[in-house]
Design a protein around this motif. Structure first.
Motif, short mmCIF file in Angstrom:
data_model
loop_
_atom_site.label_atom_id
_atom_site.label_comp_id
_atom_site.label_asym_id
_atom_site.label_seq_id
_atom_site.Cartn_x
_atom_site.Cartn_y
_atom_site.Cartn_z
N GLY A 243 0.81 -1.21 0.00
CA GLY A 243 0.00 0.00 0.00
C GLY A 243 0.84 1.26 0.00
N ALA A 244 1.81 1.33 0.91
CA ALA A 244 2.72 2.48 0.98
C ALA A 244 4.03 2.04 1.60
N ASP A 245 5.12 2.63 1.12
CA ASP A 245 6.45 2.38 1.68
C ASP A 245 7.11 3.73 1.94
N THR A 246 7.63 3.90 3.15
CA THR A 246 8.23 5.17 3.53
C THR A 246 9.74 5.03 3.64
N LEU A 247 10.46 6.05 3.13
CA LEU A 247 11.92 6.05 3.13
C LEU A 247 12.42 7.47 3.35
N PHE A 248 13.37 7.63 4.26
CA PHE A 248 14.03 8.91 4.46
C PHE A 248 13.00 10.03 4.66
N SER A 249 11.97 9.74 5.46
CA SER A 249 10.87 10.67 5.64
C SER A 249 10.51 10.79 7.11
N ASN A 250 9.94 11.96 7.47
CA ASN A 250 9.67 12.28 8.86
C ASN A 250 8.28 12.92 9.01
N ASN A 251 7.63 12.56 10.07
CA ASN A 251 6.33 13.15 10.44
C ASN A 251 5.28 12.90 9.37
N LEU A 252 4.89 11.64 9.26
CA LEU A 252 3.86 11.21 8.32
C LEU A 252 2.68 10.67 9.12
N THR A 253 1.47 11.06 8.74
CA THR A 253 0.27 10.59 9.41
C THR A 253 -0.64 9.90 8.40
#
Length: 433
Positions: A207-217
């Motif tokens: 569904g979603a993949d997060t990388l090198f990221s901050n403060n996601l809701t």
């Protein structure tokens, strides 16, 4: 255990205020689909060129044919998707043109970046990846096939919202979120099912993949897919996931990380609460590569390097909370609803490889979990930590799950190198793979 409800409440309020802060628009661009059915991308790029700063871009109630890659950046813009963006089925074209995202061999067909952007669909707007042709191709049988693209990448997107959109049959990962911060992703529906009877749900359609990221809701998501619902990968920090429903997924994945030898990566401050899982393999699990790089050609002819081999990475996973979960018919084969592994895809022929990771895992809590589990014997958790740096602060409380097969209460926890478990007792030892 550190808790952060007030921090995330403040961050969510700040993100939601972005939309009300957007001023009325004097420059509005309506994107047109060419009457001959050709590629709509030139018209999209023209609209972004004219209204991509301090403007509004509207996709009308029609189907837009997408046959070219896009790399766009917007500033202080509202993007209103009322129709459907549908990607072409030309596999060879996308394999030759997809855009690298700077991680593994992953690529995408749209890098969507910007600041103070509101991308919304009102529950109607749809991105259709035409994934069926990918699912039926031999390409689908190889994990991370080179240049099999993500449907969209939110890259260098800051102080923005993505709301009310539907994603259907993504080519690979539905969305990757890379080098981004201060994002609200709300009311998202993803359905990556194979339309052929009996073929189920294809792999690598996260569904979603997060990388090198901050403060996601992430709030109010519904995901139907054969792989991870949401996966937090390298250097994902301050992630909040709430009020979501996941069908046929692998659950919430923390990782994998530590795949790149000597690279320093972290996952820190993740909260997931009020999540319902139906017919999924796991609920929430952590995975790191071993401390010794090794090749594994089981999942494709790629040799001893990422994306399907590697290890030796440095860093840590810290301060994760999974609470208020409801599970229904969860589990498959050897998988327990909760798990940790620190020898993901490790080469079993290397002695003690599962004790080689130096990536510290600490302060992880599962709490208030109820529902039904299948195919796991009596094991609710399986925590395989590294002998080099045993896991600390592993906590499980108020878990009430029963067997689908006979209704018995499950309570087994397999452990390796778990230091002073909190709220549960280890009843056995994990396998080393």
């Amino acid at each position: 255990m550190l808790t952060r409800p007030s921090t995330f409440a403040f961050a969510l309020a700040a993100l939601q205020s972005l939309v009300t802060a957007l001023p009325p628009r004097s420059n509005v661009c309506n994107v047109e689909q060419p009457e001959d059915g050709s590629d709509a991308v030139p018209n999209i790029l023209a609209a972004i060129d004219e209204c991509g700063t301090d403007g509004q871009i509207i996709f009308g109630k029609t189907t837009y044919n997408i046959s070219s890659v896009m790399n766009t950046y917007l500033s202080n813009v509202e993007v209103d998707v009322q129709g459907t963006l549908q990607w072409s089925t030309n596999i060879d074209h996308w394999l030759n043109t997809s855009l690298p995202v700077g991680y593994q061999n992953q690529s995408t067909v749209w890098i969507f970046g910007g600041d103070n952007v509101w991308l919304h669909g009102g529950g109607i707007g749809t991105f259709n990846g035409s994934g069926q042709v990918w699912y039926e191709s031999i390409i689908a049988f190889f994990d991370n096939y080179p240049r099999r693209p993500h449907q969209i990448t939110f890259g260098n997107l800051t102080n923005s919202q993505v709301t009310g959109l539907n994603f259907y049959q993504s080519q690979m990962w539905t969305m990757s979120i890379i080098n981004s911060s201060n994002l609200l992703l709300d009311s998202i529906t993803i359905n990556n099912s194979d339309s052929r009877p009996g073929h189920g749900y294809p792999q690598n359609t996260d569904g979603a993949d997060t990388l090198f990221s901050n403060n996601l809701t992430f709030t109010n998501w519904t995901v139907t897919s054969g792989d991870d619902a949401i996966s937090c990968k390298a250097n994902s920090t301050n992630i909040h996931i709430e009020n979501c429903t996941f069908h046929y997924t692998n659950g919430l994945a923390m990782g994998s990380i530590a795949q790149y030898n000597n690279n320093f990566e972290i996952i820190e401050n993740v909260t997931a609460r009020n999540i319902t899982f139906y017919d999924s393999t796991q609920a929430a699990y952590l995975k790191t590569w071993a401390g010794i790089p090794s090749g594994n050609n089981t999942y494709g002819p790629y040799g001893p390097y990422p994306p399907n081999a590697g290890g030796g990475g440095l860093g840590y996973i810290k301060n994760l909370t999974f609470t208020d979960f409801t599970v229904s018919n969860i589990g498959q084969g050897k998988f327990a609803p909760f798990s940790i592994t620190q020898c993901y895809f490790a080469n079993e022929s290397i002695p003690n490889i599962c004790d080689s990771s130096t990536m510290q895992i600490s302060d992880v809590r599962w709490e208030n979990v109820k529902g039904t589990v299948k195919n796991t014997g009596k094991d609710v958790g399986s925590f395989q930590c590294s002998g080099e740096v045993p896991c600390t602060g592993i906590e499980v409380r108020d878990v009430q799950v029963t067997s689908v097969e006979d209704g018995s209460v499950l309570g087994g926890y397999l452990c390796s190198n778990v230091s002073s478990p909190v709220g549960f007792e280890c009843t056995g030892v994990t396998s080393q793979t």
